[in-house]
Scaffold this motif. Structure first.
Motif, PDB file in Angstrom:
ATOM      1  N   VAL A  99       0.730  -1.256   0.100  1.00  0.00           N
ATOM      2  CA  VAL A  99       0.135   0.106   0.098  1.00  0.00           C
ATOM      3  C   VAL A  99       0.943   1.330   0.035  1.00  0.00           C
ATOM      4  N   ILE A 100       0.588   1.955  -0.991  1.00  0.00           N
ATOM      5  CA  ILE A 100       1.412   3.262  -1.073  1.00  0.00           C
ATOM      6  C   ILE A 100       0.311   4.510  -0.759  1.00  0.00           C
ATOM      7  N   THR A 101       0.600   5.291   0.148  1.00  0.00           N
ATOM      8  CA  THR A 101      -0.392   6.501   0.301  1.00  0.00           C
ATOM      9  C   THR A 101       0.722   7.827   0.365  1.00  0.00           C
ATOM     10  N   THR A 130       3.894  -8.746  -7.128  1.00  0.00           N
ATOM     11  CA  THR A 130       3.435  -7.773  -6.108  1.00  0.00           C
ATOM     12  C   THR A 130       2.197  -6.945  -6.553  1.00  0.00           C
ATOM     13  N   THR A 131       1.210  -7.076  -5.975  1.00  0.00           N
ATOM     14  CA  THR A 131      -0.046  -6.295  -6.160  1.00  0.00           C
ATOM     15  C   THR A 131      -0.023  -4.999  -5.521  1.00  0.00           C
ATOM     16  N   ILE A 132      -0.460  -3.944  -6.018  1.00  0.00           N
ATOM     17  CA  ILE A 132       0.021  -2.539  -5.762  1.00  0.00           C
ATOM     18  C   ILE A 132      -1.685  -1.687  -5.481  1.00  0.00           C
ATOM     19  N   GLU A 133      -1.510  -1.312  -4.115  1.00  0.00           N
ATOM     20  CA  GLU A 133      -2.697  -0.255  -3.598  1.00  0.00           C
ATOM     21  C   GLU A 133      -2.027   1.088  -3.681  1.00  0.00           C
ATOM     22  N   VAL A 134      -2.870   1.927  -4.134  1.00  0.00           N
ATOM     23  CA  VAL A 134      -2.514   3.338  -3.874  1.00  0.00           C
ATOM     24  C   VAL A 134      -3.822   3.760  -3.155  1.00  0.00           C
ATOM     25  N   LEU A 135      -3.299   4.654  -1.902  1.00  0.00           N
ATOM     26  CA  LEU A 135      -4.339   5.220  -1.286  1.00  0.00           C
ATOM     27  C   LEU A 135      -3.861   7.055  -1.382  1.00  0.00           C
ATOM     28  N   ILE A 136      -4.875   7.426  -2.323  1.00  0.00           N
ATOM     29  CA  ILE A 136      -4.400   8.856  -2.792  1.00  0.00           C
ATOM     30  C   ILE A 136      -5.234   9.788  -2.251  1.00  0.00           C
ATOM     31  N   PRO A 137      -4.694  11.213  -1.983  1.00  0.00           N
ATOM     32  CA  PRO A 137      -5.674  12.297  -1.810  1.00  0.00           C
ATOM     33  C   PRO A 137      -6.698  12.765  -2.949  1.00  0.00           C
ATOM     34  N   ASP A 138      -7.472  13.693  -2.663  1.00  0.00           N
ATOM     35  CA  ASP A 138      -8.289  14.132  -3.642  1.00  0.00           C
ATOM     36  C   ASP A 138      -7.725  14.998  -4.772  1.00  0.00           C
ATOM     37  N   LEU A 139      -6.378  15.523  -4.796  1.00  0.00           N
ATOM     38  CA  LEU A 139      -5.898  15.897  -6.078  1.00  0.00           C
ATOM     39  C   LEU A 139      -6.464  17.333  -6.371  1.00  0.00           C
ATOM     40  N   CYS A 140      -7.361  17.783  -5.344  1.00  0.00           N
ATOM     41  CA  CYS A 140      -7.986  18.967  -5.495  1.00  0.00           C
ATOM     42  C   CYS A 140      -8.765  19.157  -6.691  1.00  0.00           C
ATOM     43  N   GLY A 141      -9.223  17.770  -7.271  1.00  0.00           N
ATOM     44  CA  GLY A 141     -10.139  17.656  -8.188  1.00  0.00           C
ATOM     45  C   GLY A 141      -9.511  17.846  -9.547  1.00  0.00           C
ATOM     46  N   PRO A 154      -2.329   0.691 -11.173  1.00  0.00           N
ATOM     47  CA  PRO A 154      -2.388  -0.298  -9.932  1.00  0.00           C
ATOM     48  C   PRO A 154      -3.469  -1.045  -9.753  1.00  0.00           C
ATOM     49  N   GLU A 155      -3.655  -2.157  -8.813  1.00  0.00           N
ATOM     50  CA  GLU A 155      -4.653  -2.856  -8.784  1.00  0.00           C
ATOM     51  C   GLU A 155      -5.813  -2.398  -7.889  1.00  0.00           C
ATOM     52  N   VAL A 156      -5.319  -1.565  -7.051  1.00  0.00           N
ATOM     53  CA  VAL A 156      -6.416  -1.033  -6.041  1.00  0.00           C
ATOM     54  C   VAL A 156      -6.054   0.476  -5.968  1.00  0.00           C
ATOM     55  N   LEU A 157      -7.620   1.307  -6.285  1.00  0.00           N
ATOM     56  CA  LEU A 157      -7.382   2.822  -5.831  1.00  0.00           C
ATOM     57  C   LEU A 157      -8.241   2.988  -4.865  1.00  0.00           C
ATOM     58  N   ASN A 158      -7.540   3.626  -3.763  1.00  0.00           N
ATOM     59  CA  ASN A 158      -8.327   3.674  -2.457  1.00  0.00           C
ATOM     60  C   ASN A 158      -8.260   5.216  -2.109  1.00  0.00           C
ATOM     61  N   HIS A 159      -9.422   5.785  -1.931  1.00  0.00           N
ATOM     62  CA  HIS A 159      -9.407   7.529  -1.491  1.00  0.00           C
ATOM     63  C   HIS A 159     -10.733   7.273  -0.332  1.00  0.00           C
ATOM     64  N   ASN A 160     -10.171   7.725   0.601  1.00  0.00           N
ATOM     65  CA  ASN A 160     -10.991   8.028   1.780  1.00  0.00           C
ATOM     66  C   ASN A 160     -11.942   9.185   1.911  1.00  0.00           C
ATOM     67  N   THR A 161     -13.373   8.878   2.009  1.00  0.00           N
ATOM     68  CA  THR A 161     -14.063  10.091   2.307  1.00  0.00           C
ATOM     69  C   THR A 161     -14.054  10.590   4.034  1.00  0.00           C
ATOM     70  N   GLU A 162     -13.696   9.564   4.671  1.00  0.00           N
ATOM     71  CA  GLU A 162     -13.436   9.970   6.123  1.00  0.00           C
ATOM     72  C   GLU A 162     -14.411  10.137   7.032  1.00  0.00           C
TER      73      GLU A 162
END
Length: 295
Positions: A99-101, A130-141, A154-162
């Motif tokens: 996981v890369i954040t 290795t499977t890769i998950e990225v946990l990214i910020p909102d990139l300001c849209g 990446p295999e997984v794109l994660n972005h938290n609504t929090e």
């Protein structure tokens, strides 16, 4: 003084294993969200030889009042050696899933999207299985920046609504709930083979109905995986905990999430965005998706 309930007590880790992981991280001068954000699962994850890597940090350009990551330091220029060092750590730790954040880097035109890509490419060169998950910020849209990350497959794109929309101004003042949902939706539209993931914290005053509505909003934008965990106050200067949610309530949300179509719902008091993230590999076997060939 607020006393944590029994179900939030964490077992003591095996420090020899923790020390081995820390040694590798220090040797390669890498940051982890496990340490920077004071994650309660650091012992368990380090014992298992896993870590969630924090790139482009540790200084963040946002000051979310729930988060323990430093926002008072000035962010540094991107380090071109970071992707290589990260890939070496993945190889030395023999990670099957990584996981890369990142911190928020609103100071950069692409929000740091190019650094995510360089890290993905470096890992693939050293450890292609290795499977890769990225946990990214909102990139300001910045949706061009999002597309750049998705093109690296990446295999997984994660972005938290929090949190729930009603609490955004207090909990995530520089975030935007519709923008986070749009990020998940655009990911599904641009790269339907990528598994989308999001997470929320509870215990900040939200109601059961509001949590369920957020879950339905996520499914409406085709979010595949959801994490729900108890918010814990890192220090006295951070937001306080309003409620300690019972394990039974977390189970209820998990059952509801599964009933409305999430492929996986990880819901428990100690759940965090990357908790047991490697289990996604078995999910990929049950619900396989094939990406187009890399060009």
């Amino acid at each position: 003084m607020v006393v944590k309930p029994e179900w939030l007590r964490v077992k003591a880790p095996q420090w020899q294993r923790v020390g081995n992981v820390k040694d590798i991280l220090r040797d390669l001068a890498l940051n982890t969200v496990c340490e920077e954000a004071s994650c309660p699962n650091i012992g368990e994850c380090f014992n298992a030889g896993t870590a969630t890597f924090l790139i482009m940090g540790p200084a963040c350009t946002r000051a979310c009042p729930y988060c323990d990551i430093d926002f008072e330091k000035k962010p540094k220029p991107l380090d071109p050696t970071e992707p290589t060092r990260l890939a070496e750590a993945v190889g030395r730790l023999k990670l099957q899933h990584v996981v890369i954040t990142s911190v928020n880097r609103d100071d950069l035109p692409d929000g740091g999207a190019s650094q995510f890509v360089h890290c993905i490419e470096a890992i693939r060169a050293i450890s292609p299985q290795t499977t890769i998950e990225v946990l990214i910020p909102d990139l300001c849209g910045n949706w061009d920046a999002l597309a750049t990350i998705l093109q690296a497959k990446p295999e997984v794109l994660n972005h938290n609504t929090e949190t729930i929309p009603r609490l955004y101004r207090r909990v995530r003042p520089q975030g935007d709930y519709p923008r986070s949902l749009e990020l998940l939706q655009r990911t599904h539209e641009l790269a339907p083979w990528i598994y989308t993931k999001s997470g929320i914290m509870v215990g900040l005053g939200e109601t059961d109905a509001e949590v369920r509505q957020v879950m339905q909003d996520m499914r409406a934008v085709n979010c595949d995986i959801l994490t729900i965990g108890q918010y814990l106050q890192p220090t006295q200067k951070h937001l306080g905990v309003t409620d300690f949610i019972t394990p039974e309530q977390f189970d209820t949300w998990r059952e509801f999430g599964e009933s409305i179509g999430f492929l996986q719902v990880v819901s428990s008091p100690l759940t965090r965005s990357s908790y047991h993230a490697g289990e996604v590999r078995s999910l990929m076997q049950r619900y396989p998706r094939k990406a187009p060939m890399l060009g």
